[in-house]
Design an enzyme around this catalytic site. Sequence first.
Site, PDB file in Angstrom:
ATOM      1  N   PRO A 281       0.842  -1.195   0.000  1.00 47.92           N
ATOM      2  CA  PRO A 281       0.000   0.000   0.000  1.00 47.92           C
ATOM      3  C   PRO A 281       0.884   1.254   0.000  1.00 47.92           C
ATOM      4  O   PRO A 281       1.918   1.280   0.691  1.00 47.92           O
ATOM      5  CB  PRO A 281      -0.789  -0.110   1.309  1.00 47.92           C
ATOM      6  CG  PRO A 281      -0.089  -1.128   2.139  1.00 47.92           C
ATOM      7  CD  PRO A 281       0.739  -1.983   1.232  1.00 47.92           C
TER       8      PRO A 281
ATOM      9  N   GLY B  11       1.858   5.255   0.735  1.00 52.68           N
ATOM     10  CA  GLY B  11       1.589   6.278   1.749  1.00 52.68           C
ATOM     11  C   GLY B  11       1.024   5.730   3.039  1.00 52.68           C
ATOM     12  O   GLY B  11       0.222   6.382   3.698  1.00 52.68           O
TER      13      GLY B  11
ATOM     14  N   ASP C 297      14.098   3.813   6.316  1.00 54.95           N
ATOM     15  CA  ASP C 297      13.290   3.213   5.249  1.00 54.95           C
ATOM     16  C   ASP C 297      14.166   2.712   4.107  1.00 54.95           C
ATOM     17  O   ASP C 297      14.013   1.583   3.639  1.00 54.95           O
ATOM     18  CB  ASP C 297      12.285   4.232   4.673  1.00 54.95           C
ATOM     19  CG  ASP C 297      11.089   4.436   5.580  1.00 54.95           C
ATOM     20  OD1 ASP C 297      11.186   4.086   6.768  1.00 54.95           O
ATOM     21  OD2 ASP C 297      10.056   4.939   5.103  1.00 54.95           O
TER      22      ASP C 297
ATOM     23  N   GLY D 186       3.036   4.165   5.559  1.00 53.64           N
ATOM     24  CA  GLY D 186       4.070   3.897   6.559  1.00 53.64           C
ATOM     25  C   GLY D 186       4.752   2.554   6.369  1.00 53.64           C
ATOM     26  O   GLY D 186       5.376   2.042   7.290  1.00 53.64           O
TER      27      GLY D 186
END
Length: 306
Positions: free
Chosen positions: A93, A95, A144, A97
């Site tokens: 998915p 946006g 990330d 996180g």
Amino acid sequence: MAQGHGKVILFGEHGVVHGRPALALAVQDGAEVRFEARYGGPTTLHILPWDVRIDTSDVPSQDAAPLQSALKVARALYDDDLELDLHAQMNLPGGAGMGSSAALGVAVLRAMDEARGVQREDAEICERSLAWERVFHGNPSGVDNAMAAHGGVAIFRKGEPIQRIVPRNPVYLVAANSGESSSTKEMVASVARQYERDPERVGKVFDGMASIVSNGRLALEQGNLRHLGQLMQLNHGLLSSLMLSTPTLEDMIRRATEAGALGAKVTGAGGGGCMIALVEGKEHQAQVAAALRGLDKAVYEVETKA
Ligand code: PMV
């Protein structure tokens, strides 16, 4: 096919922006990019599931301006006239996180290298992809893109090589999106303001998270899921004290806990976005996922292999 991993942060978000460690897990899905090479014309990127098309020409993109800037930053790393048509498949998915932008950045850079016959270590890819992440997040800690490049389970600290962790058993989580949009940039700025106003209190919160990271590492290595769940609750309490939870996220955490989750917390920037819940195995994962779907939330079942 060039790849980048998605991730969830198990412990230590926000503290990691201020020099503390975070513990993160790469998830089974991410971004995959294939390419065709040519000379002349701009480099193009088509993100298939989102139906977004951008290129490195001077014509500004109407609906994906940050992505276009990021693609230009990536293209500028190469001083040659080889152009690519890049096709990205995203299995995460966006946006939410789960590190989708970093996964895409790493996959794009790997595709650009592959087209030129260049091979790089994960650590170098990680370093090069930070510029891509900066376009989206302003002042990212780098967690990330480190997870997107390295995969696996690791402790990350800004400016240091990652420390890999080998969990005793696979880890199963349920991630669910609150549907409340939140900007990582704004949440990071809000925590930075709180830190500036009250360095002693907020510094202690960050130190608390750092000790949760160390204990979390031991719990993973020992396969102690109950302890891992308790640490998640503690980390959530600390994040809440920085005003990073919302009534919707609290509802979701309560529902997951009622469905038997061993622990649950906000993950990532907070103020909306995703929560994660720890479960014992696949069957239990399906139960907790069903409970969260009952709240009409988008749910993603995470599995990390040992
Ligand atoms: O929202 P996410 O998953 O990109 O996570 C942000 C994590 C923060 O610690 C809040 C910011 C950062 O750059 O590490």
